[in-house]
Write a protein that holds these residues in place. Structure first.
Motif, PDB file in Angstrom:
ATOM      1  N   GLY A   1     -21.111  45.291 -45.122  1.00 16.29           N
ATOM      2  CA  GLY A   1     -20.697  45.234 -43.731  1.00 16.29           C
ATOM      3  C   GLY A   1     -19.778  46.386 -43.357  1.00 16.29           C
ATOM      4  N   SER A   2     -19.934  46.881 -42.142  1.00 14.26           N
ATOM      5  CA  SER A   2     -19.096  47.976 -41.679  1.00 14.26           C
ATOM      6  C   SER A   2     -19.028  47.922 -40.164  1.00 14.26           C
ATOM      7  CB  SER A   2     -19.658  49.331 -42.132  1.00 14.26           C
ATOM      8  OG  SER A   2     -20.927  49.552 -41.546  1.00 14.26           O
ATOM      9  N   ALA A   3     -18.093  48.703 -39.615  1.00 12.52           N
ATOM     10  CA  ALA A   3     -17.964  48.760 -38.156  1.00 12.52           C
ATOM     11  C   ALA A   3     -19.209  49.356 -37.524  1.00 12.52           C
ATOM     12  CB  ALA A   3     -16.726  49.578 -37.781  1.00 12.52           C
ATOM     13  N   ALA A   4     -19.825  50.315 -38.206  1.00 16.04           N
ATOM     14  CA  ALA A   4     -21.048  50.922 -37.677  1.00 16.04           C
ATOM     15  C   ALA A   4     -22.177  49.905 -37.603  1.00 16.04           C
ATOM     16  CB  ALA A   4     -21.451  52.107 -38.543  1.00 16.04           C
ATOM     17  N   LEU A   5     -22.311  49.092 -38.658  1.00 16.24           N
ATOM     18  CA  LEU A   5     -23.342  48.059 -38.658  1.00 16.24           C
ATOM     19  C   LEU A   5     -23.089  47.046 -37.551  1.00 16.24           C
ATOM     20  CD1 LEU A   5     -25.806  46.698 -39.944  1.00 16.24           C
ATOM     21  CD2 LEU A   5     -24.237  45.517 -41.510  1.00 16.24           C
ATOM     22  N   LEU A   6     -21.829  46.672 -37.351  1.00 16.50           N
ATOM     23  CA  LEU A   6     -21.480  45.731 -36.289  1.00 16.50           C
ATOM     24  C   LEU A   6     -21.865  46.287 -34.920  1.00 16.50           C
ATOM     25  CD1 LEU A   6     -20.080  43.074 -35.474  1.00 16.50           C
ATOM     26  CD2 LEU A   6     -17.928  44.349 -35.364  1.00 16.50           C
ATOM     27  N   GLY A   7     -21.580  47.551 -34.695  1.00 18.27           N
ATOM     28  CA  GLY A   7     -21.934  48.171 -33.418  1.00 18.27           C
ATOM     29  C   GLY A   7     -23.436  48.257 -33.217  1.00 18.27           C
ATOM     30  N   ASN A   8     -24.166  48.556 -34.282  1.00 21.71           N
ATOM     31  CA  ASN A   8     -25.620  48.650 -34.177  1.00 21.71           C
ATOM     32  C   ASN A   8     -26.247  47.299 -33.852  1.00 21.71           C
ATOM     33  OD1 ASN A   8     -25.616  51.400 -34.741  1.00 21.71           O
ATOM     34  ND2 ASN A   8     -25.850  51.088 -36.943  1.00 21.71           N
ATOM     35  N   ILE A   9     -25.757  46.245 -34.501  1.00 22.17           N
ATOM     36  CA  ILE A   9     -26.282  44.907 -34.233  1.00 22.17           C
ATOM     37  C   ILE A   9     -25.948  44.492 -32.801  1.00 22.17           C
ATOM     38  CG2 ILE A   9     -26.192  42.487 -34.910  1.00 22.17           C
ATOM     39  CD1 ILE A   9     -25.667  43.326 -37.743  1.00 22.17           C
ATOM     40  N   ALA A  10     -24.738  44.842 -32.346  1.00 22.84           N
ATOM     41  CA  ALA A  10     -24.362  44.514 -30.970  1.00 22.84           C
ATOM     42  C   ALA A  10     -25.268  45.220 -29.968  1.00 22.84           C
ATOM     43  CB  ALA A  10     -22.903  44.903 -30.732  1.00 22.84           C
ATOM     44  N   GLU A  11     -25.636  46.457 -30.258  1.00 19.78           N
ATOM     45  CA  GLU A  11     -26.545  47.189 -29.370  1.00 19.78           C
ATOM     46  C   GLU A  11     -27.919  46.528 -29.329  1.00 19.78           C
ATOM     47  OE1 GLU A  11     -28.465  51.668 -28.782  1.00 19.78           O
ATOM     48  OE2 GLU A  11     -27.043  51.267 -30.404  1.00 19.78           O
ATOM     49  N   VAL A  12     -28.418  46.108 -30.483  1.00 19.05           N
ATOM     50  CA  VAL A  12     -29.704  45.410 -30.527  1.00 19.05           C
ATOM     51  C   VAL A  12     -29.627  44.115 -29.719  1.00 19.05           C
ATOM     52  CG1 VAL A  12     -31.317  44.193 -32.036  1.00 19.05           C
ATOM     53  CG2 VAL A  12     -30.395  46.408 -32.716  1.00 19.05           C
ATOM     54  N   TYR A  13     -28.510  43.404 -29.857  1.00 14.09           N
ATOM     55  CA  TYR A  13     -28.321  42.150 -29.115  1.00 14.09           C
ATOM     56  C   TYR A  13     -28.442  42.393 -27.611  1.00 14.09           C
ATOM     57  CZ  TYR A  13     -26.069  37.896 -27.401  1.00 14.09           C
ATOM     58  OH  TYR A  13     -25.795  36.722 -26.747  1.00 14.09           O
ATOM     59  N   GLY A  14     -27.810  43.434 -27.123  1.00 14.65           N
ATOM     60  CA  GLY A  14     -27.877  43.743 -25.699  1.00 14.65           C
ATOM     61  C   GLY A  14     -29.273  44.134 -25.255  1.00 14.65           C
ATOM     62  N   GLN A  15     -29.975  44.921 -26.060  1.00 11.12           N
ATOM     63  CA  GLN A  15     -31.330  45.354 -25.716  1.00 11.12           C
ATOM     64  C   GLN A  15     -32.279  44.155 -25.615  1.00 11.12           C
ATOM     65  OE1 GLN A  15     -32.412  48.516 -25.060  1.00 11.12           O
ATOM     66  NE2 GLN A  15     -30.463  49.514 -25.459  1.00 11.12           N
ATOM     67  N   VAL A  16     -32.220  43.269 -26.585  1.00 12.36           N
ATOM     68  CA  VAL A  16     -33.108  42.108 -26.583  1.00 12.36           C
ATOM     69  C   VAL A  16     -32.726  41.137 -25.464  1.00 12.36           C
ATOM     70  CG1 VAL A  16     -33.969  40.148 -27.935  1.00 12.36           C
ATOM     71  CG2 VAL A  16     -33.560  42.349 -29.046  1.00 12.36           C
ATOM     72  N   ALA A  17     -31.421  40.983 -25.208  1.00 13.88           N
ATOM     73  CA  ALA A  17     -30.977  40.071 -24.160  1.00 13.88           C
ATOM     74  C   ALA A  17     -31.497  40.512 -22.794  1.00 13.88           C
ATOM     75  CB  ALA A  17     -29.453  39.990 -24.151  1.00 13.88           C
ATOM     76  N   VAL A  18     -31.423  41.800 -22.502  1.00 14.29           N
ATOM     77  CA  VAL A  18     -31.939  42.314 -21.222  1.00 14.29           C
ATOM     78  C   VAL A  18     -33.447  42.103 -21.134  1.00 14.29           C
ATOM     79  CG1 VAL A  18     -32.294  44.398 -19.854  1.00 14.29           C
ATOM     80  CG2 VAL A  18     -30.073  43.975 -20.920  1.00 14.29           C
ATOM     81  N   SER A  19     -34.157  42.403 -22.216  1.00  8.63           N
ATOM     82  CA  SER A  19     -35.609  42.241 -22.221  1.00  8.63           C
ATOM     83  C   SER A  19     -36.004  40.783 -22.032  1.00  8.63           C
ATOM     84  CB  SER A  19     -36.187  42.767 -23.538  1.00  8.63           C
ATOM     85  OG  SER A  19     -35.869  44.132 -23.717  1.00  8.63           O
ATOM     86  N   LEU A  20     -35.265  39.866 -22.665  1.00 10.46           N
ATOM     87  CA  LEU A  20     -35.565  38.445 -22.528  1.00 10.46           C
ATOM     88  C   LEU A  20     -35.384  37.980 -21.086  1.00 10.46           C
ATOM     89  CD1 LEU A  20     -36.214  35.660 -23.687  1.00 10.46           C
ATOM     90  CD2 LEU A  20     -33.793  35.438 -24.306  1.00 10.46           C
ATOM     91  N   LEU A  21     -34.345  38.470 -20.427  1.00 12.67           N
ATOM     92  CA  LEU A  21     -34.115  38.105 -19.031  1.00 12.67           C
ATOM     93  C   LEU A  21     -35.278  38.544 -18.152  1.00 12.67           C
ATOM     94  CD1 LEU A  21     -32.309  37.004 -16.779  1.00 12.67           C
ATOM     95  CD2 LEU A  21     -31.191  39.252 -16.682  1.00 12.67           C
ATOM     96  N   VAL A  22     -35.749  39.764 -18.360  1.00 16.12           N
ATOM     97  CA  VAL A  22     -36.879  40.272 -17.562  1.00 16.12           C
ATOM     98  C   VAL A  22     -38.143  39.470 -17.850  1.00 16.12           C
ATOM     99  CG1 VAL A  22     -38.340  42.275 -17.129  1.00 16.12           C
ATOM    100  CG2 VAL A  22     -35.877  42.577 -17.427  1.00 16.12           C
ATOM    101  N   VAL A  23     -38.370  39.121 -19.111  1.00  9.63           N
ATOM    102  CA  VAL A  23     -39.559  38.347 -19.468  1.00  9.63           C
ATOM    103  C   VAL A  23     -39.522  36.977 -18.811  1.00  9.63           C
ATOM    104  CG1 VAL A  23     -40.705  37.153 -21.383  1.00  9.63           C
ATOM    105  CG2 VAL A  23     -40.037  39.546 -21.623  1.00  9.63           C
ATOM    106  N   ILE A  24     -38.365  36.330 -18.798  1.00  9.80           N
ATOM    107  CA  ILE A  24     -38.253  35.005 -18.182  1.00  9.80           C
ATOM    108  C   ILE A  24     -38.515  35.087 -16.689  1.00  9.80           C
ATOM    109  CG2 ILE A  24     -36.631  33.166 -17.605  1.00  9.80           C
ATOM    110  CD1 ILE A  24     -35.408  33.465 -20.346  1.00  9.80           C
ATOM    111  N   VAL A  25     -37.911  36.076 -16.018  1.00 10.86           N
ATOM    112  CA  VAL A  25     -38.110  36.220 -14.576  1.00 10.86           C
ATOM    113  C   VAL A  25     -39.578  36.491 -14.264  1.00 10.86           C
ATOM    114  CG1 VAL A  25     -37.557  37.630 -12.558  1.00 10.86           C
ATOM    115  CG2 VAL A  25     -35.739  36.955 -14.141  1.00 10.86           C
ATOM    116  N   CYS A  26     -40.186  37.427 -14.976  1.00 11.70           N
ATOM    117  CA  CYS A  26     -41.597  37.754 -14.737  1.00 11.70           C
ATOM    118  C   CYS A  26     -42.498  36.569 -15.078  1.00 11.70           C
ATOM    119  CB  CYS A  26     -41.998  38.973 -15.563  1.00 11.70           C
ATOM    120  SG  CYS A  26     -41.234  40.532 -15.027  1.00 11.70           S
TER     121      CYS A  26
END
Length: 297
Positions: free
Chosen positions: A150-175
């Motif tokens: 574990g590292s701060a870089a890994l934490l930041g990368n996972i957080a970025e993935v979380y945001g990307q998938v969260a936005v995509s999921l919102l668009v998929v639900i709306v569509c």
């Protein structure tokens, strides 16, 4: 407007079991099972942590995307049964006379039920899906910490993935809600007249209409008609093959919400969405007139 909001709130109170309590309970069970699996040695923490050193983003991306797809399927199923049950609830529980005494038209009452199916219920499921991703986030990073990777870089990368998938999921639900809106309205309208019999009838109706077309116009078989082909097209969410998801899965690159959303919007049949919304309003109005005339008599 306050009365309409109160009607939507009533729908949430009456159906919070399927859209709030059950999803939270399921998340709790899955999270508890994950913790128990690590604590009793069912899962090798060192091996799991090593996976995050080999392909950390891909492991979390696939996990969160898998959870998101599962919650979308859950939402689709619960909305179907909600429309088949909620639109007939007033008649079934003898509350019709009470609602008839309110200064709200039958059309607005049915419209509030559809609005609840398009707003508050999907919103709750979306929140639960985000919670699932957050818990998966914690499990992934904790596993990496236990393994010493574990590292701060890994934490930041996972957080970025979380945001990307969260936005995509919102668009998929709306569509998805826009795409399946006519089905939801049709099932609800049928439930207004048939009650819970709308569940089997909504499944049989496409086959009946397609069979009638086959008998009158001909064809190879009842499921090779223009009606069946169109209903099959409208029953399939427009994430076609050879789209962004297929390209991303084979490329090994990080998941990008912008590219996914752009690909989805370009493939989306917006004319179909508009005609579907018009169809939904028409069938709801017909159902409201039936509801008003039947109960007035």
């Amino acid at each position: 407007m306050k009365a309409f909001a109160a009607l939507i709130r009533r729908e949430f109170i009456e159906h919070r079991g399927a859209f709030f309590i059950a999803p939270l309970s399921l998340v709790g069970v899955l999270f508890g099972a994950a913790i128990l699996a690590f604590t009793v040695g069912r899962v090798d923490g060192k091996f799991s942590g090593a996976m995050f050193t080999v392909a950390p983003m891909r492991v979390y991306e696939l996990g969160f995307l898998g959870f998101s797809a599962a919650w979308c399927l859950y939402l689709l199923g619960t909305l179907f049964f909600y429309c088949a049950d909620g639109f007939a609830a007033d008649k079934r529980n003898n509350a019709m006379l009470f609602w008839k005494s309110m200064p709200v038209s039958d059309f607005r009452i049915l419209l509030s039920k559809l609005a609840a199916a398009l707003t508050i219920f999907p919103g709750v499921i979306y929140g639960v899906a985000l919670l699932s991703g957050l818990l998966l986030f914690g499990v992934a990073f904790t596993t990496a910490l236990v393994n010493g990777t574990g590292s701060a870089a890994l934490l930041g990368n996972i957080a970025e993935v979380y945001g990307q998938v969260a936005v995509s999921l919102l668009v998929v639900i709306v569509c998805g809600l826009l795409w399946f809106l006519p089905y939801m309205a049709l099932v609800g309208a049928m439930a207004t007249a048939m009650g819970r019999w709308a569940i089997p009838m909504s499944l049989l109706l496409p086959a009946i209409i397609s069979t009638l077309e086959w008998v009158t116009l001909g064809g190879l078989h009842p499921f090779d008609t223009a009606t069946w082909n169109y209903l099959s097209y409208r029953s399939t969410f427009p994430l076609s093959e050879e789209g962004y998801l297929d390209t991303w899965f084979m490329s090994g690159e990080n998941f990008a919400a912008g590219a996914f959303v752009s690909d989805l919007i370009l493939r989306f049949g917006w004319l179909q969405v508009g005609t579907g919304a018009l169809f939904a309003l028409i069938v709801l109005y017909i159902a409201s007139e039936y509801r008003r005339r039947v109960n007035d008599n």
